[in-house]
Scaffold this motif. Structure first.
Motif, PDB file in Angstrom:
ATOM      1  N   GLU A 234      -3.768   0.239  -2.311  1.00  0.00           N
ATOM      2  CA  GLU A 234      -2.782  -0.673  -3.309  1.00  0.00           C
ATOM      3  C   GLU A 234      -2.558  -0.250  -4.271  1.00  0.00           C
ATOM      4  N   ALA A 235      -1.081   0.381  -3.538  1.00  0.00           N
ATOM      5  CA  ALA A 235       0.028   0.658  -5.246  1.00  0.00           C
ATOM      6  C   ALA A 235       1.306   0.910  -4.324  1.00  0.00           C
ATOM      7  N   PRO A 236       1.931   0.827  -5.408  1.00  0.00           N
ATOM      8  CA  PRO A 236       3.466   0.587  -5.470  1.00  0.00           C
ATOM      9  C   PRO A 236       4.389   1.782  -4.474  1.00  0.00           C
TER      10      PRO A 236
ATOM     11  N   GLY B 140       4.409  -1.451   3.653  1.00  0.00           N
ATOM     12  CA  GLY B 140       4.056  -0.211   1.961  1.00  0.00           C
ATOM     13  C   GLY B 140       4.707   0.584   2.649  1.00  0.00           C
ATOM     14  N   GLN B 141       4.929   1.845   1.909  1.00  0.00           N
ATOM     15  CA  GLN B 141       5.125   3.111   1.960  1.00  0.00           C
ATOM     16  C   GLN B 141       3.464   4.181   2.734  1.00  0.00           C
ATOM     17  N   LEU B 142       4.114   4.958   4.110  1.00  0.00           N
ATOM     18  CA  LEU B 142       3.469   6.401   3.531  1.00  0.00           C
ATOM     19  C   LEU B 142       4.253   7.830   3.582  1.00  0.00           C
ATOM     20  N   GLN B 143       3.467   8.648   2.782  1.00  0.00           N
ATOM     21  CA  GLN B 143       3.954  10.040   2.265  1.00  0.00           C
ATOM     22  C   GLN B 143       3.413  11.448   3.313  1.00  0.00           C
TER      23      GLN B 143
ATOM     24  N   ARG C 222       0.700  -1.043  -0.146  1.00  0.00           N
ATOM     25  CA  ARG C 222      -0.190   0.025  -0.127  1.00  0.00           C
ATOM     26  C   ARG C 222       1.211   1.537  -0.387  1.00  0.00           C
ATOM     27  N   SER C 223       0.581   1.974  -0.608  1.00  0.00           N
ATOM     28  CA  SER C 223       1.201   3.447  -0.558  1.00  0.00           C
ATOM     29  C   SER C 223       0.263   4.818  -0.853  1.00  0.00           C
ATOM     30  N   GLY C 224       0.621   5.608  -0.377  1.00  0.00           N
ATOM     31  CA  GLY C 224       0.051   6.745  -0.440  1.00  0.00           C
ATOM     32  C   GLY C 224       0.125   7.834   0.497  1.00  0.00           C
TER      33      GLY C 224
END
Length: 307
Positions: A179-181, A56-59, A7-9
């Motif tokens: 859900e995303a790279p 995942g990644q959190l911005q 997940r990425s957002g």
């Protein structure tokens, strides 16, 4: 949540001044990218912290504190620009974190919540600084009172400074982003340049070491940022920083008797830079006067402030 799906957002971190937003972002990123002090309005810029996890990644969009327009010492134009930067951070994000101080909810907290509600974002309430609450039994009634009439996707009591309670917050936030790279490489921690971070680390020391009023009349401009090879350290940075003040009397205070205060500010900022950049730093600092810069939007833009 499918544990195998990445997940990425983007997540905006919002709240009134001085509730620990930058401390929370630094804790989640695992590195100091946002400056901190015990003074309101330490954060003046919108800054992206990149936090990568197995799931995942959190911005994380760190923002200036949302505040009212009255009674602030940072200048009217500065106030307006910081409020616009904070509200602008809500555009294009997937979720938001509202950070409040444990046991305290006032009009500016309400103002921040209203901005998030109006943006139509899922809001996670973070009750920060629970380590300072002596009566832990008061937390549940406080959370119930704050939640009355307000919808939160989740509530997380935690201590950003002590790094306690972060794991469950990360799990919640990853569940709120798509859900995303990952958007950034795993070793990236911010979208800001080293030049920008150097200026912020000098300004942090101004906030920490000067008196009650003066930090709000100061800003920092990096005039030179050069990288060169170093036989011992591998890389060395030569940095020239200018501290801008609004009056001659302020210049004398920043410099201090015999230049002692300015040397201390520079020394501590240099140590922080070397830790963050993992390199040797040669830092020179000057103090110059520019009248009324904090209430002049053109001057603010020239000095690197954007909304």
């Amino acid at each position: 949540m499918n544990s195998e799906a990445q997940r990425s957002g983007a997540v905006a971190v919002i709240g009134r001044p001085n509730v620990g937003k930058s401390t929370l972002v630094n804790a989640l990123v695992g590195a100091k990218i946002s400056i901190t002090s015990n003074r309101p309005q330490t954060t003046r810029h919108r800054l992206l912290g990149i936090a990568s996890f197995p799931g995942g990644q959190l911005q994380l969009v760190d923002t200036p504190g949302i505040h009212g327009e009255q009674g602030k010492r940072s200048g009217k134009a500065m106030n307006r620009m910081m409020n616009r930067a904070a509200r602008g951070a809500l555009e294009g994000v997937d979720a938001a974190v509202l950070v409040v101080e444990a046991g305290r909810w006032d009009a500016e907290d309400g103002l921040a919540f209203e901005a998030l509600r109006d943006a139509g974002l899922p809001v996670v309430l973070v009750v920060n600084q629970v380590d300072k609450v002596k009566d832990k039994g008061s937390l549940l009634p406080f959370i119930a009172k704050v939640s009355e009439g307000r919808e939160f996707a989740a509530v997380h009591p935690l201590s950003a400074l002590k790094r306690k309670g972060l794991e469950s917050l990360v799990e919640t936030l990853l569940g709120l982003v798509p859900e995303a790279p990952p958007m950034y490489a795993e070793d990236e921690i911010t979208d800001k340049s080293q030049r920008f971070l150097a200026g912020e680390l000098v300004r942090e020391q101004l906030m920490r070491q000067l008196g009650e009023e003066l930090p709000y009349a100061t800003t920092v401009e990096i005039e030179k940022f050069e990288e060169e090879p170093s036989p011992k350290a591998g890389v060395m940075y030569r940095i020239d920083a200018v501290v801008w003040v609004e009056r001659d009397g302020q210049k004398a205070i920043v410099i201090g008797k015999g230049g002692e205060r300015l040397r201390e500010i520079g020394s501590r900022a240099r140590q922080q830079m070397e830790r963050l950049f993992d390199a040797k730093v040669f830092l020179q600092t000057w103090v110059r006067v520019r009248e009324g810069w904090s209430d002049n939007e053109a001057a603010l833009r020239e000095l690197g402030y954007h909304d």
